[in-house]
Design a protein around this motif. Structure first.
Motif, PDB file in Angstrom:
ATOM      1  N   ARG A  78       0.799  -1.219   0.000  1.00  0.00           N
ATOM      2  CA  ARG A  78       0.000   0.000   0.000  1.00  0.00           C
ATOM      3  C   ARG A  78       0.830   1.266   0.000  1.00  0.00           C
ATOM      4  N   TYR A  79       2.023   1.223   0.581  1.00  0.00           N
ATOM      5  CA  TYR A  79       2.843   2.434   0.658  1.00  0.00           C
ATOM      6  C   TYR A  79       4.318   2.077   0.736  1.00  0.00           C
ATOM      7  N   VAL A  80       5.139   3.085   0.474  1.00  0.00           N
ATOM      8  CA  VAL A  80       6.592   2.943   0.494  1.00  0.00           C
ATOM      9  C   VAL A  80       7.156   3.880   1.558  1.00  0.00           C
ATOM     10  N   VAL A  81       8.160   3.411   2.273  1.00  0.00           N
ATOM     11  CA  VAL A  81       8.804   4.195   3.327  1.00  0.00           C
ATOM     12  C   VAL A  81      10.181   4.659   2.856  1.00  0.00           C
TER      13      VAL A  81
ATOM     14  N   PHE B  17      -0.939   4.663  -0.576  1.00  0.00           N
ATOM     15  CA  PHE B  17      -2.320   4.679  -0.086  1.00  0.00           C
ATOM     16  C   PHE B  17      -2.292   4.578   1.435  1.00  0.00           C
ATOM     17  N   LEU B  18      -2.522   5.715   2.093  1.00  0.00           N
ATOM     18  CA  LEU B  18      -2.333   5.828   3.540  1.00  0.00           C
ATOM     19  C   LEU B  18      -3.637   5.779   4.316  1.00  0.00           C
ATOM     20  N   GLY B  19      -4.766   5.642   3.633  1.00  0.00           N
ATOM     21  CA  GLY B  19      -6.039   5.536   4.326  1.00  0.00           C
ATOM     22  C   GLY B  19      -6.348   6.756   5.175  1.00  0.00           C
TER      23      GLY B  19
ATOM     24  N   ASN C 290      -2.697  13.862  -0.376  1.00  0.00           N
ATOM     25  CA  ASN C 290      -3.528  12.663  -0.521  1.00  0.00           C
ATOM     26  C   ASN C 290      -2.718  11.374  -0.480  1.00  0.00           C
ATOM     27  N   TYR C 291      -1.479  11.452  -0.957  1.00  0.00           N
ATOM     28  CA  TYR C 291      -0.689  10.230  -1.082  1.00  0.00           C
ATOM     29  C   TYR C 291       0.666  10.302  -0.397  1.00  0.00           C
ATOM     30  N   ASN C 292       0.852  11.260   0.506  1.00  0.00           N
ATOM     31  CA  ASN C 292       2.137  11.294   1.195  1.00  0.00           C
ATOM     32  C   ASN C 292       2.005  11.840   2.614  1.00  0.00           C
ATOM     33  N   LEU C 293       2.892  11.360   3.446  1.00  0.00           N
ATOM     34  CA  LEU C 293       3.013  11.800   4.838  1.00  0.00           C
ATOM     35  C   LEU C 293       4.486  12.083   5.068  1.00  0.00           C
TER      36      LEU C 293
ATOM     37  N   TYR D 127      -1.421   6.743  12.854  1.00  0.00           N
ATOM     38  CA  TYR D 127      -2.528   7.172  13.715  1.00  0.00           C
ATOM     39  C   TYR D 127      -3.532   7.981  12.898  1.00  0.00           C
ATOM     40  N   ASP D 128      -4.800   7.938  13.326  1.00  0.00           N
ATOM     41  CA  ASP D 128      -5.814   8.772  12.678  1.00  0.00           C
ATOM     42  C   ASP D 128      -5.857  10.135  13.344  1.00  0.00           C
TER      43      ASP D 128
END
Length: 213
Positions: A99-102, A127-129, A165-168, A192-193
């Motif tokens: 779902r995602y890459v670190v 995709f981080l939900g 939308n697609y990154n943190l 965390y939400d």
């Protein structure tokens, strides 16, 4: 048959034409540089013989990576900036279900002074939900500069926040300590939400400096 002699001007034109033809052939062989991230991703998909349309997710300019999704799978295209645009130099199609890459960085090397200090930053892409924040635990193992015997071991936790939308993003955290004899590896990640509720916790096998989750 004896060929007619060319004037100096004709020779210049001939040489220019031959050089242009060689450049065209090289560009055709390696793929013309492009200024479109979508085209770059489509070329990366082509490496895996995928002709389905690719959706652009995120451009990670710091690392010169472009992320997209094709056939419900994450796709990465690495590139180099050239005079006429971007040239694909790397492609990676991730397994189904990923779902995602670190990404994370722990050392800041200054070539001018030949010093290396600890500095932390990172990024989650994909995709981080409902993830609004995250914590990344990085293990630091310090070794003696001569004997290379382990001297200390600690966990450094850095905090990231949702950026798009697609990154943190994990903003830069300056540490300042000498990092020449420090081995750093990602050991865990927590998402965390908005309410601070734990959504997911993932553990990693120790690896140096870079990990893809």
């Amino acid at each position: 048959m004896r060929l007619p002699k060319l004037s100096r001007r004709q020779k210049v034109v001939r040489n220019f034409f031959v050089a242009a033809l060689c450049l065209f052939w090289m560009a055709w062989h390696h793929g013309f540089p492009t200024r479109s991230y979508e085209v770059l991703l489509q070329r990366a998909a082509g490496v895996y013989l995928i002709e389905a349309p690719v959706e652009l997710l995120y451009v990670y300019e710091e690392e010169q990576f472009v992320y997209g999704v094709v056939d419900e799978r994450l796709l990465r295209a690495g590139y180099e900036d050239e005079l006429f645009g971007m040239q694909l130099n790397h492609s990676r199609l991730y397994p189904e279900g990923k779902r995602y890459v670190v990404h994370y960085n722990t050392h800041d090397y200054d070539k001018a002074s030949d010093t290396c200090t600890l500095r932390f930053d990172g990024m989650l892409i994909g995709f981080l939900g409902d993830a609004a924040t995250a914590e990344m635990d990085i293990q630091l193992v310090t070794y003696h500069s001569i004997t290379m015997k382990e001297e200390s071991r600690e966990i450094k936790t850095i905090i990231g926040v949702r950026e798009g939308n697609y990154n943190l993003r994990f903003p830069v955290v300056e540490d300042g300590r000498d990092g020449l004899n420090v081995n750093a590896s990602l050991v865990s990640l927590r998402l965390y939400d908005k309410g601070g509720n734990l959504l997911e916790e993932k553990f990693y096998e120790p690896q140096d400096l870079f990990e893809e989750g």
